[in-house]
Write a protein that holds these residues in place. Sequence first.
Motif, PDB file in Angstrom:
ATOM      1  N   SER A 108      -6.037   6.611 -17.597  1.00  0.00           N
ATOM      2  CA  SER A 108      -5.181   7.232 -16.448  1.00  0.00           C
ATOM      3  C   SER A 108      -5.181   9.013 -16.526  1.00  0.00           C
ATOM      4  CB  SER A 108      -3.354   6.428 -16.356  1.00  0.00           C
ATOM      5  OG  SER A 108      -2.618   6.725 -17.302  1.00  0.00           O
ATOM      6  N   LEU A 109      -5.776   9.215 -16.102  1.00  0.00           N
ATOM      7  CA  LEU A 109      -5.694  10.505 -16.244  1.00  0.00           C
ATOM      8  C   LEU A 109      -5.977  11.107 -14.943  1.00  0.00           C
ATOM      9  CD1 LEU A 109      -7.890  11.986 -19.606  1.00  0.00           C
ATOM     10  CD2 LEU A 109      -5.590  12.235 -19.155  1.00  0.00           C
ATOM     11  N   ASP A 110      -4.969  12.028 -14.244  1.00  0.00           N
ATOM     12  CA  ASP A 110      -5.073  12.751 -13.067  1.00  0.00           C
ATOM     13  C   ASP A 110      -5.100  14.479 -13.318  1.00  0.00           C
ATOM     14  OD1 ASP A 110      -4.362  10.022 -11.673  1.00  0.00           O
ATOM     15  OD2 ASP A 110      -2.317  10.422 -12.610  1.00  0.00           O
ATOM     16  N   ALA A 111      -4.740  14.950 -14.123  1.00  0.00           N
ATOM     17  CA  ALA A 111      -5.270  16.067 -14.533  1.00  0.00           C
ATOM     18  C   ALA A 111      -4.896  16.738 -15.707  1.00  0.00           C
ATOM     19  CB  ALA A 111      -4.054  16.839 -13.352  1.00  0.00           C
ATOM     20  N   VAL A 112      -6.045  17.976 -16.073  1.00  0.00           N
ATOM     21  CA  VAL A 112      -6.005  18.487 -17.385  1.00  0.00           C
ATOM     22  C   VAL A 112      -5.748  19.941 -17.371  1.00  0.00           C
ATOM     23  CG1 VAL A 112      -6.649  16.036 -17.998  1.00  0.00           C
ATOM     24  CG2 VAL A 112      -8.637  18.577 -17.099  1.00  0.00           C
ATOM     25  N   LEU A 113      -6.421  20.522 -17.895  1.00  0.00           N
ATOM     26  CA  LEU A 113      -5.445  22.081 -18.625  1.00  0.00           C
ATOM     27  C   LEU A 113      -6.687  22.088 -19.444  1.00  0.00           C
ATOM     28  CD1 LEU A 113      -1.888  22.335 -19.209  1.00  0.00           C
ATOM     29  CD2 LEU A 113      -3.242  22.770 -17.557  1.00  0.00           C
ATOM     30  N   VAL A 114      -8.072  22.860 -19.197  1.00  0.00           N
ATOM     31  CA  VAL A 114      -8.900  23.563 -19.800  1.00  0.00           C
ATOM     32  C   VAL A 114      -7.932  25.065 -20.592  1.00  0.00           C
ATOM     33  CG1 VAL A 114     -10.955  24.369 -19.720  1.00  0.00           C
ATOM     34  CG2 VAL A 114     -10.464  22.582 -18.318  1.00  0.00           C
ATOM     35  N   LEU A 115      -8.160  24.657 -21.476  1.00  0.00           N
ATOM     36  CA  LEU A 115      -7.981  25.677 -22.661  1.00  0.00           C
ATOM     37  C   LEU A 115      -8.765  26.790 -22.932  1.00  0.00           C
ATOM     38  CD1 LEU A 115      -5.471  24.327 -25.706  1.00  0.00           C
ATOM     39  CD2 LEU A 115      -4.703  24.934 -23.171  1.00  0.00           C
ATOM     40  N   GLN A 128       0.778  -1.192  -0.111  1.00  0.00           N
ATOM     41  CA  GLN A 128       0.205  -0.378   0.099  1.00  0.00           C
ATOM     42  C   GLN A 128       0.327   1.187   0.089  1.00  0.00           C
ATOM     43  OE1 GLN A 128      -2.831  -0.393   2.992  1.00  0.00           O
ATOM     44  NE2 GLN A 128      -4.577   1.398   2.357  1.00  0.00           N
ATOM     45  N   ARG A 129       1.728   1.617   1.231  1.00  0.00           N
ATOM     46  CA  ARG A 129       2.564   2.424   1.435  1.00  0.00           C
ATOM     47  C   ARG A 129       3.318   2.761  -0.900  1.00  0.00           C
ATOM     48  NH1 ARG A 129       6.170   1.701   6.353  1.00  0.00           N
ATOM     49  NH2 ARG A 129       4.039   1.921   7.756  1.00  0.00           N
ATOM     50  N   SER A 131       3.190   5.608  -2.945  1.00  0.00           N
ATOM     51  CA  SER A 131       4.413   6.565  -3.309  1.00  0.00           C
ATOM     52  C   SER A 131       4.592   6.603  -5.390  1.00  0.00           C
ATOM     53  CB  SER A 131       6.125   5.995  -2.540  1.00  0.00           C
ATOM     54  OG  SER A 131       5.872   5.693  -1.564  1.00  0.00           O
ATOM     55  N   GLU A 132       3.809   5.191  -5.436  1.00  0.00           N
ATOM     56  CA  GLU A 132       3.713   5.077  -6.748  1.00  0.00           C
ATOM     57  C   GLU A 132       3.313   6.266  -7.450  1.00  0.00           C
ATOM     58  OE1 GLU A 132       5.690   4.297 -10.720  1.00  0.00           O
ATOM     59  OE2 GLU A 132       6.615   3.291  -8.753  1.00  0.00           O
ATOM     60  N   PHE A 133       2.217   6.580  -6.584  1.00  0.00           N
ATOM     61  CA  PHE A 133       0.985   7.471  -7.292  1.00  0.00           C
ATOM     62  C   PHE A 133       1.587   8.900  -7.312  1.00  0.00           C
ATOM     63  CE2 PHE A 133      -2.263   4.130  -6.665  1.00  0.00           C
ATOM     64  CZ  PHE A 133      -2.514   4.110  -8.084  1.00  0.00           C
ATOM     65  N   ALA A 134       2.644   9.205  -6.633  1.00  0.00           N
ATOM     66  CA  ALA A 134       2.621  10.186  -6.002  1.00  0.00           C
ATOM     67  C   ALA A 134       3.799  10.134  -7.186  1.00  0.00           C
ATOM     68  CB  ALA A 134       3.297  10.416  -4.605  1.00  0.00           C
ATOM     69  N   LEU A 135       4.517   9.621  -7.076  1.00  0.00           N
ATOM     70  CA  LEU A 135       5.468   9.833  -8.316  1.00  0.00           C
ATOM     71  C   LEU A 135       5.225  10.312  -9.267  1.00  0.00           C
ATOM     72  CD1 LEU A 135       8.966   9.174  -7.728  1.00  0.00           C
ATOM     73  CD2 LEU A 135       8.605   7.289  -8.776  1.00  0.00           C
ATOM     74  N   GLN A 136       4.279   9.304 -10.015  1.00  0.00           N
ATOM     75  CA  GLN A 136       3.121   9.815 -10.638  1.00  0.00           C
ATOM     76  C   GLN A 136       2.899  11.034 -11.459  1.00  0.00           C
ATOM     77  OE1 GLN A 136       0.823   6.301 -11.832  1.00  0.00           O
ATOM     78  NE2 GLN A 136       2.416   4.722 -12.132  1.00  0.00           N
ATOM     79  N   GLU A 137       2.090  11.129 -10.084  1.00  0.00           N
ATOM     80  CA  GLU A 137       1.247  12.669 -10.529  1.00  0.00           C
ATOM     81  C   GLU A 137       2.367  13.716 -10.277  1.00  0.00           C
ATOM     82  OE1 GLU A 137      -2.220  13.973  -7.657  1.00  0.00           O
ATOM     83  OE2 GLU A 137      -0.825  13.626  -6.640  1.00  0.00           O
ATOM     84  N   ASN A 138       3.355  13.561  -9.562  1.00  0.00           N
ATOM     85  CA  ASN A 138       4.712  14.688  -9.820  1.00  0.00           C
ATOM     86  C   ASN A 138       5.129  14.475 -11.019  1.00  0.00           C
ATOM     87  OD1 ASN A 138       7.398  15.718  -9.345  1.00  0.00           O
ATOM     88  ND2 ASN A 138       6.805  15.845  -7.056  1.00  0.00           N
ATOM     89  N   GLU A 139       5.354  13.921 -12.191  1.00  0.00           N
ATOM     90  CA  GLU A 139       5.749  13.285 -12.960  1.00  0.00           C
ATOM     91  C   GLU A 139       5.064  13.922 -13.868  1.00  0.00           C
ATOM     92  OE1 GLU A 139       8.186  12.727 -16.187  1.00  0.00           O
ATOM     93  OE2 GLU A 139       8.810  13.527 -14.090  1.00  0.00           O
TER      94      GLU A 139
END
Lengths: 174, 312
Positions: free
Chosen positions: B298-305, B115-116, B120-128
């Motif tokens: 696997s979309l976590d965040a997007v940019l609305v133009l 779980q940890r 960590s992997e999620f945080a890393l991916q999100e960061n990237e």
Amino acid sequence: MSPGSAARALALVFAAAMLQAVIVSSLVLGGGAPDLLLVVVISLGLIRGSVPGAIFGFGGGLVVDLLTLDTLGITSLVLTLAGFWAGRYAETTGRGRRLAPLVAVGAITVLTGVFAVVLHYMLGDDVVARHALVTALVPALVLNLLLALPVHALVRATVHESEADPLREVEVVV
Amino acid sequence: MPRGRSARSAALGLTVRRIPTTQLSPRSAGALRRRLAVGILVLLSLVLISLSFRSGDSGPLAGVQSAGSTVLRPLAVGFERVAQPFRDAYGWVDSLFGARSEAERLRAEVRKQRQRANQSEFALQENEYLRRLLRYLDGPRFPGDFEPIAAEVIGRPAGAFAQAIVIAAGSRNGVRVNDPVVTADGLVGVVTRVTEGTARIQLLTDQEAAVSALDLRTSAPGIVRHARGTRETLVLDRVPKQDVVRRGDEIVTAGWRVGSLSSLYPKGIPIGEVASVGQTDTDLFQQVQIDPYVDFGSLDAVLVLVPAERRR
């Protein structure tokens, strides 16, 4: 008690003491180990009476103390009283009762457990009462109760003799 | 009645004492013998304990104990050997119980560590992912006449029939219907519904989505649509047979403008790469298959133009 029966009982106690010291005491289940020698001594006390019970308890305890290099006499004292109590129980209220081995083993296991703790405490040994009286004693009680009936049957078969009931000297007081 | 007086003498009021008999009854004699035997044994035990305790390892009793132990030792070894298979069997059974509890403990530990590691992997991916978004914002490919509104994805398609996401930005943030949505990888879709705090994005993989696009290398025009039968594959439709499209070409938004009308999407937003090109004699157009750059799953965040003029 005939010499043959006494010799068989002696051999039984010796074997039980050896087994107890060599193997049974290391069979820890749930925090406690069974006490085969105690159950054998109680059975002998129930079958043969208080004095033979005390004598066999003393002898068995002595063997255990010699083997384990423990303070000589401690196990002897505990088992002497255990054999005597069992014999007295058989000679009085427990006479002829089917569940006498279970009652005797249950009660005497608890009593000897408490007595051993007190004895060791008096001798200055480090005794954790909670461990001795709860953690170790409860599983030991269960295991001893499991052993009670088969061991009693084995002891009865081993020391059986055709003579009349050895407890005949006891008068029934009304 | 006082001890030593018979009932008769008590009744007569005589003071003559009864002479006690010296003969013990069998019962009393038995009890006496019994007590004597036990008393001797107890006393003997206490003497042994005292001597053993006082003399320690150097006293005479220690020698007796040592000799006794030496005598009994061969027997103990014999018992030990006889008992060894039983001890092994017990040890085996005991280890099974122990192994089960140990395995359970380790399993719980592994679950916790996994779980940890996942977090960590999620945080890393999100960061990237966010770093890439930032690079994209500062990079030359970001359309100049638009401003980005970064939004976290808070809802995903519930099934195969709803190719949409919900983002945590709405009209309050300046988002409007038909605003294009991108990531650092490329075009994601278009805003189709807006509430005050959220917006629904129709993904490019939706059946009804269509984007005018062109081959970046040859400028061959076409319309990017969802490919039937597959979930995340796109096709570049309406590409005339005479236009040249090759495998590996990059497809970007066309961004046309005719008078006051213009495409919803800015020009040059990457869509994907040509995966295959095919044509048949009966078809009027080529069949161009595109692998989208965006991983729609696997979309976590997007940019609305948002058009810059609206923001001013």
